[in-house]
Design an enzyme around this catalytic site. Structure first.
Site, PDB file in Angstrom:
ATOM      1  N   TYR A 147       0.845  -1.195   0.000  1.00 37.87           N
ATOM      2  CA  TYR A 147       0.000   0.000   0.000  1.00 37.87           C
ATOM      3  C   TYR A 147       0.876   1.239   0.000  1.00 37.87           C
ATOM      4  O   TYR A 147       1.812   1.349   0.800  1.00 37.87           O
ATOM      5  CB  TYR A 147      -0.916   0.018   1.235  1.00 37.87           C
ATOM      6  CG  TYR A 147      -1.866   1.193   1.232  1.00 37.87           C
ATOM      7  CD1 TYR A 147      -2.911   1.256   0.315  1.00 37.87           C
ATOM      8  CD2 TYR A 147      -1.705   2.254   2.121  1.00 37.87           C
ATOM      9  CE1 TYR A 147      -3.780   2.339   0.298  1.00 37.87           C
ATOM     10  CE2 TYR A 147      -2.573   3.346   2.113  1.00 37.87           C
ATOM     11  CZ  TYR A 147      -3.607   3.383   1.208  1.00 37.87           C
ATOM     12  OH  TYR A 147      -4.470   4.452   1.185  1.00 37.87           O
ATOM     13  N   ASP A 239       9.123   2.292   1.149  1.00 41.48           N
ATOM     14  CA  ASP A 239       8.018   3.073   1.687  1.00 41.48           C
ATOM     15  C   ASP A 239       7.932   2.762   3.182  1.00 41.48           C
ATOM     16  O   ASP A 239       7.378   1.753   3.592  1.00 41.48           O
ATOM     17  CB  ASP A 239       6.721   2.710   0.964  1.00 41.48           C
ATOM     18  CG  ASP A 239       5.532   3.523   1.480  1.00 41.48           C
ATOM     19  OD1 ASP A 239       5.721   4.290   2.442  1.00 41.48           O
ATOM     20  OD2 ASP A 239       4.433   3.373   0.920  1.00 41.48           O
ATOM     21  N   LYS A 268       3.193   9.402   8.798  1.00 43.24           N
ATOM     22  CA  LYS A 268       2.678   8.896  10.082  1.00 43.24           C
ATOM     23  C   LYS A 268       3.479   9.370  11.306  1.00 43.24           C
ATOM     24  O   LYS A 268       3.314  10.505  11.704  1.00 43.24           O
ATOM     25  CB  LYS A 268       2.512   7.376  10.008  1.00 43.24           C
ATOM     26  CG  LYS A 268       1.459   7.044   8.927  1.00 43.24           C
ATOM     27  CD  LYS A 268       0.929   5.662   8.858  1.00 43.24           C
ATOM     28  CE  LYS A 268      -0.235   5.625   7.868  1.00 43.24           C
ATOM     29  NZ  LYS A 268      -0.213   4.583   6.889  1.00 43.24           N
TER      30      LYS A 268
END
Ligand SMILES: *Cc1c(COP(=O)(O)O)cnc(C)c1O
Length: 454
Positions: A147, A239, A268
């Site tokens: 993702y 990522d 995040k």
């Protein structure tokens, strides 16, 4: 009884939300909990309280950013408040952007330049553009079940032979340029490089699949990616939006797995609970971004002072307070306890996760014996009796009992005031605010629910 007399019930709020927000929510996963999504009234350490006054032990933790839990520690709170008081943002550089960049560069070996953006999606989209600009190639390779956010380049399903958009509205041109491969499958990635090597700008992967049940890398997989990228002149992009400053502590997952990517995306945790993203890497590649280079990247809110100070003070707090020791020990305790429970009750489960991430996967098959298994979650050890049966790709996770997880298991845990992410795929997080007692209570809830639903 409502916790806050001023707030509406969850049911009424959801009813209203359906008339003003698409599907009543601002991100689709939030619509998953049934019968209605809970509306949060406030957070409290490791807990959230909803507008009906229900208090849940929270393992969603904002889907990853809230390393420290729901309460900002004093130094973070103070710095954020001061920054807001000075003025929320300027569109003119501030010192704190430099300080957060220096902190990241000091702790992550592969990074010596950064660009801050506003979300993980922005970061991955810009990293791919940078890789394309740097290599003058168009194709990217991603992992099935990986993702990277909601950008056209990543909304592609399929494999090297046949692909389709995973969302309406994605032009076929993007589908041509994005090649998904199964995670952990060395033969598949070699095949893609043999066919398309000279066209591949980058391989983009999470160091572990963190949004698809949690799948750890099999030993040697990252090295294969690194070698293939080097051989073919492609960039390796990690990522680390979910793993950055969570898995592997301040060195991030690339430190834990000892791989050096060319570019890294963060988000995040580095925003301390505020919207953020970042692209980092070697100066020689990063300088291709405007203004020094010709790959366009820009943003009104890039390097937002409130976000930067929240991220910086969060990371400093984590460094000075043994935060990673605490969350990783509790994570280990939780995974070990889950392992004991599934051993007692039904072996068709895989305990997944590492550091402060965890998930119990409802896999379908069980090995003959639990003897010799990893003790605190699957580590993808080839000599484990479960190795062949443990999920190694996104498809393996999706083949599990995902409906049973969502429709039966999740609500039963919520009834016991334990709030898990609402489907089988999203990771769960232990924060600095969680305690040993919280972990014991969580294990009791798992034990209770799993023994009843057998
Ligand atoms: C969450 C996530 C993203 C997307 O980040 P947003 O801030 O939601 O846009 C990208 N990659 C990974 C690995 C993520 O976990």
């Amino acid at each position: 009884m409502s916790h806050n007399d001023g707030s509406e019930s969850t049911y009424r709020l959801y009813d209203r939300a359906l008339e003003s927000l698409v599907g009543g929510v601002n991100s689709p996963v939030r619509a998953d909990p049934r019968p209605t999504p809970a509306f949060v009234e406030h957070g409290d350490g490791a807990h959230v309280v909803d507008t009906d006054g229900n208090r849940y032990l929270d393992y969603i933790m904002g889907y990853g950013p809230l390393l420290l839990g729901h309460d900002l520690p004093e130094p973070v709170h103070e710095a954020v408040t001061e920054t807001v008081t000075d003025g929320p943002m300027y569109g003119i550089p501030t010192e704190v952007e430099v300080e957060l960049a220096e902190f990241i560069i000091d702790h992550v070996d592969s990074v010596d330049r950064l660009r801050f953006v506003n979300s993980g999606t922005e970061a991955t989209a810009a990293a791919v553009r940078l890789a394309r600009g740097h290599t003058d190639r168009n194709k990217i390779v991603v992992m099935q079940g990986g993702y990277h956010g909601g950008h056209e380049s990543f909304l592609v399903d399929g494999d090297v032979e046949e692909r389709s958009p995973s969302s309406a509205g994605v032009p076929p041109a993007f589908v041509d340029e994005t090649i998904p491969v199964p995670f952990n499958d060395e033969a598949a990635i070699r095949d893609v490089f043999e066919r398309h090597g000279s066209e591949i700008a980058a391989v983009l992967t999470e160091p572990l699949l963190g949004n698809h049940g949690i799948v750890l890398p099999v030993e040697g997989y990252h090295e294969t990616l690194r070698d293939l990228c080097d051989d073919y002149g492609s960039l390796l992009i990690f990522d680390e939006v979910i793993t950055g400053f969570r898995v592997g502590g301040l060195e991030c997952a690339q430190g834990k797995y000892n791989v050096e990517p060319d570019l890294t995306t963060f988000a995040k945790v580095i925003g301390g609970g505020f919207p953020v993203g970042a692209i980092g890497g070697r100066a020689e590649i990063m300088q291709a971004f405007t203004p020094t280079g010709s790959v366009f990247e820009s943003g009104t809110f890039n390097g937002h002072p409130v976000t930067m100070v929240a991220g910086l003070e969060t990371l400093r707090f984590a460094k000075e307070h043994d935060v990673y020791t605490h969350v990783n020990e509790l994570g280990e305790r939780l995974r070990a306890g889950l392992q004991d429970i599934v051993e007692d009750h039904a072996p068709e489960y895989t305990v997944a996760g590492t550091d402060s991430m965890f998930k119990l996967l409802f896999t379908r098959e069980a090995p003959e014996t639990m003897a010799g298994h990893c003790t605190a979650g699957c580590k993808q050890r080839p000599d484990c009796p479960r190795f062949e049966l443990s999920p190694k790709t996104g498809a393996d996770v999706a083949a599990g009992k995902t409906d049973r997880w969502k429709r039966i298991f999740w609500p039963a845990m919520a009834d016991r005031d334990v709030l898990l992410t609402p489907n089988q795929f999203e990771s769960q997080f232990v924060s600095y605010a969680h305690t040993e007692a919280d972990i014991e209570r969580t294990l009791e809830a798992y034990q209770d629910v799993l023994s009843q639903s057998n």
